[in-house]
Design a protein around this motif. Sequence first.
Motif, PDB file in Angstrom:
ATOM      1  N   ASP A   1       0.871  -1.173   0.000  1.00  0.00           N
ATOM      2  CA  ASP A   1       0.000   0.000   0.000  1.00  0.00           C
ATOM      3  C   ASP A   1       0.910   1.227   0.000  1.00  0.00           C
ATOM      4  O   ASP A   1       1.402   1.651   1.041  1.00  0.00           O
ATOM      5  CB  ASP A   1      -0.894  -0.014   1.240  1.00  0.00           C
ATOM      6  CG  ASP A   1      -1.807   1.211   1.322  1.00  0.00           C
ATOM      7  OD1 ASP A   1      -2.082   1.821   0.258  1.00  0.00           O
ATOM      8  OD2 ASP A   1      -2.227   1.564   2.447  1.00  0.00           O
ATOM      9  N   PHE A   2       1.166   1.773  -1.184  1.00  0.00           N
ATOM     10  CA  PHE A   2       2.151   2.846  -1.282  1.00  0.00           C
ATOM     11  C   PHE A   2       1.499   4.184  -1.622  1.00  0.00           C
ATOM     12  O   PHE A   2       0.380   4.241  -2.138  1.00  0.00           O
ATOM     13  CB  PHE A   2       3.255   2.496  -2.292  1.00  0.00           C
ATOM     14  CG  PHE A   2       2.758   2.219  -3.693  1.00  0.00           C
ATOM     15  CD1 PHE A   2       2.566   3.262  -4.595  1.00  0.00           C
ATOM     16  CD2 PHE A   2       2.515   0.921  -4.119  1.00  0.00           C
ATOM     17  CE1 PHE A   2       2.137   3.017  -5.894  1.00  0.00           C
ATOM     18  CE2 PHE A   2       2.084   0.671  -5.410  1.00  0.00           C
ATOM     19  CZ  PHE A   2       1.889   1.723  -6.296  1.00  0.00           C
ATOM     20  N   VAL A   3       2.236   5.238  -1.358  1.00  0.00           N
ATOM     21  CA  VAL A   3       1.765   6.603  -1.602  1.00  0.00           C
ATOM     22  C   VAL A   3       1.940   6.962  -3.075  1.00  0.00           C
ATOM     23  O   VAL A   3       1.036   7.522  -3.707  1.00  0.00           O
ATOM     24  CB  VAL A   3       2.527   7.607  -0.711  1.00  0.00           C
ATOM     25  CG1 VAL A   3       2.070   9.037  -0.997  1.00  0.00           C
ATOM     26  CG2 VAL A   3       2.340   7.261   0.759  1.00  0.00           C
ATOM     27  N   HIS A   4       3.112   6.686  -3.612  1.00  0.00           N
ATOM     28  CA  HIS A   4       3.386   6.949  -5.025  1.00  0.00           C
ATOM     29  C   HIS A   4       4.581   6.117  -5.475  1.00  0.00           C
ATOM     30  O   HIS A   4       5.303   5.551  -4.653  1.00  0.00           O
ATOM     31  CB  HIS A   4       3.657   8.446  -5.276  1.00  0.00           C
ATOM     32  CG  HIS A   4       4.848   8.996  -4.545  1.00  0.00           C
ATOM     33  ND1 HIS A   4       4.754  10.022  -3.647  1.00  0.00           N
ATOM     34  CD2 HIS A   4       6.168   8.672  -4.583  1.00  0.00           C
ATOM     35  CE1 HIS A   4       5.937  10.308  -3.155  1.00  0.00           C
ATOM     36  NE2 HIS A   4       6.819   9.510  -3.715  1.00  0.00           N
ATOM     37  N   GLU A   5       4.753   6.042  -6.779  1.00  0.00           N
ATOM     38  CA  GLU A   5       5.952   5.449  -7.369  1.00  0.00           C
ATOM     39  C   GLU A   5       6.850   6.561  -7.885  1.00  0.00           C
ATOM     40  O   GLU A   5       6.362   7.606  -8.347  1.00  0.00           O
ATOM     41  CB  GLU A   5       5.592   4.497  -8.507  1.00  0.00           C
ATOM     42  CG  GLU A   5       4.922   3.223  -8.044  1.00  0.00           C
ATOM     43  CD  GLU A   5       4.772   2.198  -9.158  1.00  0.00           C
ATOM     44  OE1 GLU A   5       5.797   1.587  -9.549  1.00  0.00           O
ATOM     45  OE2 GLU A   5       3.641   2.012  -9.628  1.00  0.00           O
ATOM     46  N   VAL A   6       8.145   6.336  -7.832  1.00  0.00           N
ATOM     47  CA  VAL A   6       9.106   7.326  -8.300  1.00  0.00           C
ATOM     48  C   VAL A   6      10.236   6.606  -9.020  1.00  0.00           C
ATOM     49  O   VAL A   6      10.632   5.506  -8.626  1.00  0.00           O
ATOM     50  CB  VAL A   6       9.644   8.181  -7.114  1.00  0.00           C
ATOM     51  CG1 VAL A   6      10.298   7.315  -6.048  1.00  0.00           C
ATOM     52  CG2 VAL A   6      10.606   9.259  -7.605  1.00  0.00           C
ATOM     53  N   SER A   7      10.710   7.218 -10.092  1.00  0.00           N
ATOM     54  CA  SER A   7      11.788   6.638 -10.887  1.00  0.00           C
ATOM     55  C   SER A   7      12.958   7.610 -10.966  1.00  0.00           C
ATOM     56  O   SER A   7      12.757   8.817 -11.161  1.00  0.00           O
ATOM     57  CB  SER A   7      11.302   6.305 -12.306  1.00  0.00           C
ATOM     58  OG  SER A   7      10.315   5.300 -12.282  1.00  0.00           O
TER      59      SER A   7
ATOM     60  N   ARG B   1       3.569   4.081   3.175  1.00  0.00           N
ATOM     61  CA  ARG B   1       2.809   5.038   3.988  1.00  0.00           C
ATOM     62  C   ARG B   1       3.657   5.638   5.107  1.00  0.00           C
ATOM     63  O   ARG B   1       3.353   6.735   5.602  1.00  0.00           O
ATOM     64  CB  ARG B   1       1.574   4.355   4.587  1.00  0.00           C
ATOM     65  CG  ARG B   1       0.562   3.887   3.543  1.00  0.00           C
ATOM     66  CD  ARG B   1      -0.126   5.047   2.874  1.00  0.00           C
ATOM     67  NE  ARG B   1      -0.948   4.608   1.730  1.00  0.00           N
ATOM     68  CZ  ARG B   1      -1.620   5.432   0.954  1.00  0.00           C
ATOM     69  NH1 ARG B   1      -1.565   6.737   1.167  1.00  0.00           N
ATOM     70  NH2 ARG B   1      -2.331   4.972  -0.071  1.00  0.00           N
ATOM     71  N   ASP B   2       4.714   4.951   5.522  1.00  0.00           N
ATOM     72  CA  ASP B   2       5.585   5.502   6.562  1.00  0.00           C
ATOM     73  C   ASP B   2       6.761   6.296   5.987  1.00  0.00           C
ATOM     74  O   ASP B   2       7.681   6.687   6.718  1.00  0.00           O
ATOM     75  CB  ASP B   2       6.082   4.401   7.495  1.00  0.00           C
ATOM     76  CG  ASP B   2       6.949   3.365   6.792  1.00  0.00           C
ATOM     77  OD1 ASP B   2       7.266   3.558   5.591  1.00  0.00           O
ATOM     78  OD2 ASP B   2       7.308   2.366   7.426  1.00  0.00           O
ATOM     79  N   GLY B   3       6.751   6.530   4.669  1.00  0.00           N
ATOM     80  CA  GLY B   3       7.765   7.370   4.038  1.00  0.00           C
ATOM     81  C   GLY B   3       8.985   6.647   3.531  1.00  0.00           C
ATOM     82  O   GLY B   3       9.867   7.264   2.938  1.00  0.00           O
ATOM     83  N   GLU B   4       9.050   5.330   3.702  1.00  0.00           N
ATOM     84  CA  GLU B   4      10.210   4.558   3.266  1.00  0.00           C
ATOM     85  C   GLU B   4      10.135   4.270   1.765  1.00  0.00           C
ATOM     86  O   GLU B   4       9.061   4.033   1.222  1.00  0.00           O
ATOM     87  CB  GLU B   4      10.249   3.226   4.026  1.00  0.00           C
ATOM     88  CG  GLU B   4      11.403   2.317   3.650  1.00  0.00           C
ATOM     89  CD  GLU B   4      11.318   0.964   4.335  1.00  0.00           C
ATOM     90  OE1 GLU B   4      12.324   0.230   4.276  1.00  0.00           O
ATOM     91  OE2 GLU B   4      10.262   0.631   4.916  1.00  0.00           O
ATOM     92  N   LEU B   5      11.297   4.306   1.096  1.00  0.00           N
ATOM     93  CA  LEU B   5      11.379   3.886  -0.296  1.00  0.00           C
ATOM     94  C   LEU B   5      11.777   2.418  -0.360  1.00  0.00           C
ATOM     95  O   LEU B   5      12.682   1.973   0.352  1.00  0.00           O
ATOM     96  CB  LEU B   5      12.408   4.723  -1.064  1.00  0.00           C
ATOM     97  CG  LEU B   5      12.000   6.132  -1.484  1.00  0.00           C
ATOM     98  CD1 LEU B   5      13.166   6.824  -2.175  1.00  0.00           C
ATOM     99  CD2 LEU B   5      10.780   6.115  -2.395  1.00  0.00           C
ATOM    100  N   LEU B   6      11.093   1.670  -1.258  1.00  0.00           N
ATOM    101  CA  LEU B   6      11.433   0.274  -1.519  1.00  0.00           C
ATOM    102  C   LEU B   6      11.609   0.091  -3.019  1.00  0.00           C
ATOM    103  O   LEU B   6      10.824   0.612  -3.814  1.00  0.00           O
ATOM    104  CB  LEU B   6      10.324  -0.659  -1.021  1.00  0.00           C
ATOM    105  CG  LEU B   6      10.074  -0.722   0.479  1.00  0.00           C
ATOM    106  CD1 LEU B   6       8.866  -1.622   0.767  1.00  0.00           C
ATOM    107  CD2 LEU B   6      11.300  -1.231   1.223  1.00  0.00           C
ATOM    108  N   LEU B   7      12.633  -0.651  -3.398  1.00  0.00           N
ATOM    109  CA  LEU B   7      12.861  -0.907  -4.819  1.00  0.00           C
ATOM    110  C   LEU B   7      11.734  -1.752  -5.401  1.00  0.00           C
ATOM    111  O   LEU B   7      11.347  -2.772  -4.827  1.00  0.00           O
ATOM    112  CB  LEU B   7      14.188  -1.635  -5.020  1.00  0.00           C
ATOM    113  CG  LEU B   7      14.559  -1.895  -6.487  1.00  0.00           C
ATOM    114  CD1 LEU B   7      15.055  -0.627  -7.147  1.00  0.00           C
ATOM    115  CD2 LEU B   7      15.579  -3.018  -6.610  1.00  0.00           C
TER     116      LEU B   7
END
Length: 275
Positions: free
Chosen positions: A168-174, A232-238
């Motif tokens: 459950d993520f906030v957004h995707e970023v590249s 949701r906690d602000g962490e980035l995951l690959l």
Amino acid sequence: MPAPRPRLLYVTDLAYPARGRRYCDEDIALTARLRQDFDLALCHPLDATTLMDGFDAVVVRNSGPVLGYQQAYDAFRAAATARGTRVYNPLTGRADMAGKQYLLDLTAAGYPVIPTIDDPGALDRLPETASYAVKPKAGADSIGLEFLPRERLAGLSYGDVLVQPRIDFVHEVSFYYVDDAFQYALYAPDPARRWDLQPYEATGADLAFARRFIDWNTLDHGIQRVDACRTRDGELLLVELEDLNPYLSLDLVDDATREAFARAMADSLRAFLAA
């Protein structure tokens, strides 16, 4: 008499029907810019093996998922290796170029990646979520992707598939790189619209995250895209490390950024040819 300019065979599938993207527009525009520095010809991926001997290097760009022409792609790799043909990106990539095994390797090594398994005995290593993503190890462009509840995971035919929790993520970023140099970042504010991208101002922490994967891949030359999701906690995951033929979304950046990217790519190609 001026020295001859390097000759590049630029591999692209201009007719590939990418969802939310126009491969043809990106490659037409980028090759028009690269012609300032190189003699260049475009070809379909199925023609690369036949044509490549007449060029100083083969540049693999928006050539589409190799699942659609796996046998021809394997033959191209074998021929290029046997003939010593320079291929850009180099064929030594450890990420998507070699399949999805890297997601398992990075999970096992403790990198910030969506937890990934390929063994029913490892299901207890995945967090409890409403559903799980099941994808082929050789997949690309969401081909073969499905979402299943946990009770159905034990019955999967393991070996050729990967299983991940559905985040459950906030957004995707590249994050887009040429060699090991960051160029720009784009993000999708709406999780349901992956290719509705906007410019993103990367923080120092963001770039430190992305750089870990660029360093891990150890490609001296080439274009890479680090895809991540923000939880949701602000962490980035690959999500993925694209090192075969990453789409660049160059139409969504400003003129100065687009020119800087093309210049960086031209410089990278010259250094690659001189290596």
